[in-house]
Enzyme design. Structure first.
Site, PDB file in Angstrom:
ATOM      1  N   GLY A  81       0.835  -1.206   0.000  1.00 26.39           N
ATOM      2  CA  GLY A  81       0.000   0.000   0.000  1.00 26.39           C
ATOM      3  C   GLY A  81       0.865   1.248   0.000  1.00 26.39           C
ATOM      4  N   THR A  95       4.987   2.270   5.943  1.00 29.38           N
ATOM      5  CA  THR A  95       3.577   1.910   6.106  1.00 29.38           C
ATOM      6  C   THR A  95       2.903   2.926   7.014  1.00 29.38           C
ATOM      7  OG1 THR A  95       1.944   0.396   7.058  1.00 29.38           O
ATOM      8  CG2 THR A  95       4.147   0.160   7.895  1.00 29.38           C
ATOM      9  N   ASP A 107       0.620   2.121   8.809  1.00 28.50           N
ATOM     10  CA  ASP A 107       0.165   1.348   9.972  1.00 28.50           C
ATOM     11  C   ASP A 107       1.157   1.367  11.138  1.00 28.50           C
ATOM     12  OD1 ASP A 107      -1.855   0.647   8.212  1.00 28.50           O
ATOM     13  OD2 ASP A 107      -0.982  -1.308   7.737  1.00 28.50           O
ATOM     14  N   GLY A 128      -5.048   0.473   9.720  1.00 30.46           N
ATOM     15  CA  GLY A 128      -3.987   0.064  10.652  1.00 30.46           C
ATOM     16  C   GLY A 128      -3.754  -1.436  10.673  1.00 30.46           C
ATOM     17  N   GLU A 179      -9.641  -0.539  12.216  1.00 30.62           N
ATOM     18  CA  GLU A 179     -10.317  -1.523  11.346  1.00 30.62           C
ATOM     19  C   GLU A 179     -10.129  -2.956  11.851  1.00 30.62           C
ATOM     20  OE1 GLU A 179      -8.584  -1.327   7.408  1.00 30.62           O
ATOM     21  OE2 GLU A 179      -6.571  -1.768   8.141  1.00 30.62           O
ATOM     22  N   ARG A 208     -23.554   8.186  13.757  1.00 26.76           N
ATOM     23  CA  ARG A 208     -23.046   8.162  12.379  1.00 26.76           C
ATOM     24  C   ARG A 208     -21.665   7.536  12.356  1.00 26.76           C
ATOM     25  NH1 ARG A 208     -27.595   9.380  11.882  1.00 26.76           N
ATOM     26  NH2 ARG A 208     -28.511  11.133  10.754  1.00 26.76           N
ATOM     27  N   HIS A 233      -8.778   4.957   2.780  1.00 20.24           N
ATOM     28  CA  HIS A 233      -7.609   5.316   1.976  1.00 20.24           C
ATOM     29  C   HIS A 233      -7.267   6.800   2.016  1.00 20.24           C
ATOM     30  CE1 HIS A 233      -8.716   1.343   0.535  1.00 20.24           C
ATOM     31  NE2 HIS A 233      -7.442   1.205   0.231  1.00 20.24           N
ATOM     32  N   LEU A 234      -8.180   7.629   2.580  1.00 19.36           N
ATOM     33  CA  LEU A 234      -7.811   9.045   2.743  1.00 19.36           C
ATOM     34  C   LEU A 234      -6.538   9.162   3.568  1.00 19.36           C
ATOM     35  CD1 LEU A 234     -11.314  10.577   3.493  1.00 19.36           C
ATOM     36  CD2 LEU A 234      -9.887  11.058   1.496  1.00 19.36           C
ATOM     37  N   ARG A 276      -3.985   7.409   3.400  1.00 15.92           N
ATOM     38  CA  ARG A 276      -2.774   7.077   2.631  1.00 15.92           C
ATOM     39  C   ARG A 276      -2.392   8.165   1.643  1.00 15.92           C
ATOM     40  NH1 ARG A 276      -3.605   0.950   1.447  1.00 15.92           N
ATOM     41  NH2 ARG A 276      -3.300   1.545  -0.714  1.00 15.92           N
TER      42      ARG A 276
HETATM   43  O1  F6P Z   1      -1.080  -1.418   5.062  1.00 17.46           O
HETATM   44  C1  F6P Z   1      -1.658  -0.234   4.668  1.00 17.46           C
HETATM   45  C2  F6P Z   1      -3.139  -0.379   4.532  1.00 17.46           C
HETATM   46  O2  F6P Z   1      -3.683   0.870   4.178  1.00 17.46           O
HETATM   47  C3  F6P Z   1      -3.850  -0.948   5.754  1.00 17.46           C
HETATM   48  O3  F6P Z   1      -4.028   0.003   6.762  1.00 17.46           O
HETATM   49  C4  F6P Z   1      -5.120  -1.461   5.147  1.00 17.46           C
HETATM   50  O4  F6P Z   1      -5.669  -2.515   5.900  1.00 17.46           O
HETATM   51  C5  F6P Z   1      -4.680  -1.957   3.791  1.00 17.46           C
HETATM   52  O5  F6P Z   1      -3.467  -1.300   3.496  1.00 17.46           O
HETATM   53  C6  F6P Z   1      -5.679  -1.681   2.704  1.00 17.46           C
HETATM   54  O6  F6P Z   1      -5.221  -2.233   1.535  1.00 17.46           O
HETATM   55  P1  F6P Z   1      -5.883  -1.970   0.111  1.00 17.46           P
HETATM   56  O7  F6P Z   1      -5.158  -0.806  -0.484  1.00 17.46           O
HETATM   57  O8  F6P Z   1      -5.640  -3.226  -0.634  1.00 17.46           O
HETATM   58  O9  F6P Z   1      -7.332  -1.667   0.303  1.00 17.46           O
END
Ligand code: F6P
Length: 369
Positions: free
Chosen positions: A16, A147, A149, A192, A244, A287, A293-294, A296
């Site tokens: 990722g 990462t 994470d 994470g 998560e 809510r 992915h925000l 990242r």
């Molecule tokens: O390892 C980084 C990460 O963003 C994790 O936090 C998440 O579980 C995973 O990758 C999500 O992966 P993908 O990009 O395949 O949805």
């Protein structure tokens, strides 16, 4: 002193993406160029080598010009993939089944044929495990820990984590005001994987009222009590941050996509489950916001930018000093080198005796236990 045996190196980014990847690439390319080495970029993890037919230039020369003004940009100019691990490469059979093969020898052959002397592999646990396997087969490899994470062992932090925490914290801040205005419960799900670093750090920094993470199986009753207690005190809203990978005491991990050969399972959905249960149990409008992915994307923070540049330069220094099979690590205030063997396949969970966990408890933040 520059080792005469290095003339040409390659760099790849796998798994990722994380903010800071471009800063690492820039740092590696410039530090290599300053030693008179050529640097090559491999596209999309190792796909640029494994699938030459898919690319015009699966492996391409990286010069200073290519890396000008990229250090502040999110993503990776090389591309990345978290599918198609060369050690466990999926092959689809005519009968519809899938089996795995090891394609790592093709990478070694490529390096031999093109006279590329060493590899800088930038990635998380998966990529560093591949790097370790390549090192054991005889390739010179240095790893760089990436990462969001922060779950890699033997480094104080990975790059990407600080940016993810900063963004999650900003989001939690924003959710306080809307939750307060509407007297709601806001559940914020953060990434994470199997570690709670992002949840814990952003939850404390963002003044969450409850933080649920994989390291502490949670009892929803405790969260319900916190929300009711706040209501009784006239504090009519609550913010719950959930990783998560958080697991209820008597429940299971929420998975949206099962693992397949060559790629890991995908987590997600716990936020939604908790939000529904909290609404039912507390009667409060609830809510859920999934940051996903925000976390990242976007520009790396100054901390991540600097860490990335230090890691990239340190990786080149390691190769220059004749090292291989090591990962650059942050051992504040310096960088250090750790054997890949000690890192590969080992996850760093949040230690329960850390002062950060203690801080959450001292501040009265519910950790679900
Ligand atoms: O390892 C980084 C990460 O963003 C994790 O936090 C998440 O579980 C995973 O990758 C999500 O992966 P993908 O990009 O395949 O949805």
């Amino acid at each position: 002193m520059t080792q005469q045996h290095i003339k040409r190196i390659a760099i790849c980014t796998g798994g990722g993406d994380a903010p800071g990847l471009n800063a690492v690439i820039r740092s590696v390319v410039i530090a290599a160029a300053n030693r008179g080495w050529e640097c090559y970029g491999i596209r999309d993890g190792f796909n640029g080598i494994l699938f030459p037919e898919r690319y015009e230039d699966g492996v391409f020369r990286l010069t200073r010009k290519h890396v000008r003004n990229i250090g502040h940009l999110g993503g990776t100019m090389l591309g990345s993939t978290n599918k198609g691990n060369p050690l466990h490469f999926p092959i689809h059979m005519p009968d519809g089944s899938t089996r795995e093969i090891d394609r790592s020898d093709e990478i070694l052959e490529y390096f031999g044929k093109k006279e590329v002397d060493a590899l800088v592999s930038v990635g998380g646990d998966g990529s560093l495990t591949i790097a370790n396997a390549l090192h054991k087969k005889g390739l010179k490899v240095v790893g760089v820990p990436k990462t969001i994470d922060n779950d890699l062992d033997k480094t104080m932090t990975t790059f990407g984590f600080d940016t993810a925490v900063a963004f999650a914290t900003e989001c939690i801040d924003r959710l306080h005001s809307t939750a307060d205005s509407h007297q709601r419960v806001m559940v914020v799900e953060v990434m994470g994987r199997y570690a709670g670093w992002i949840a814990l750090h952003s939850g404390i920094a963002g003044n969450a009222h409850a933080i649920l993470m994989p390291e502490i199986p949670f009892d929803l009753d405790t969260v319900v009590n916190v929300i009711r207690g706040r209501d009784n005190d006239g504090r009519m809203y609550s913010v719950v941050v959930v990783a998560e990978g958080a697991i209820p005491k008597d429940g299971h991990l929420e998975v949206v996509e099962a693992a397949e050969i060559g790629h890991a399972e995908r987590l997600g959905g716990i936020g939604d489950r908790i939000a529904k249960a909290l609404q039912e149990r507390t009667g409060k409008d609830t809510r859920v916001v999934v940051l996903g992915h925000l976390l990242r994307g976007g520009s790396p923070t100054a901390f991540d930018r600097l860490a990335s540049m230090r890691f990239g330069a340190a990786a080149v220094r390691a190769l220059d000093a004749g090292m291989s099979g090591v990962m650059v690590s942050l051992a504040f205030p310096n960088v250090d080198y750790i054997a890949l063997e000690e890192v590969a396949g080992r996850m760093k969970a949040v230690p329960m005796d850390s002062d950060t966990v203690q801080t959450a408890r001292d501040l009265g933040i519910c950790l679900g236990d």
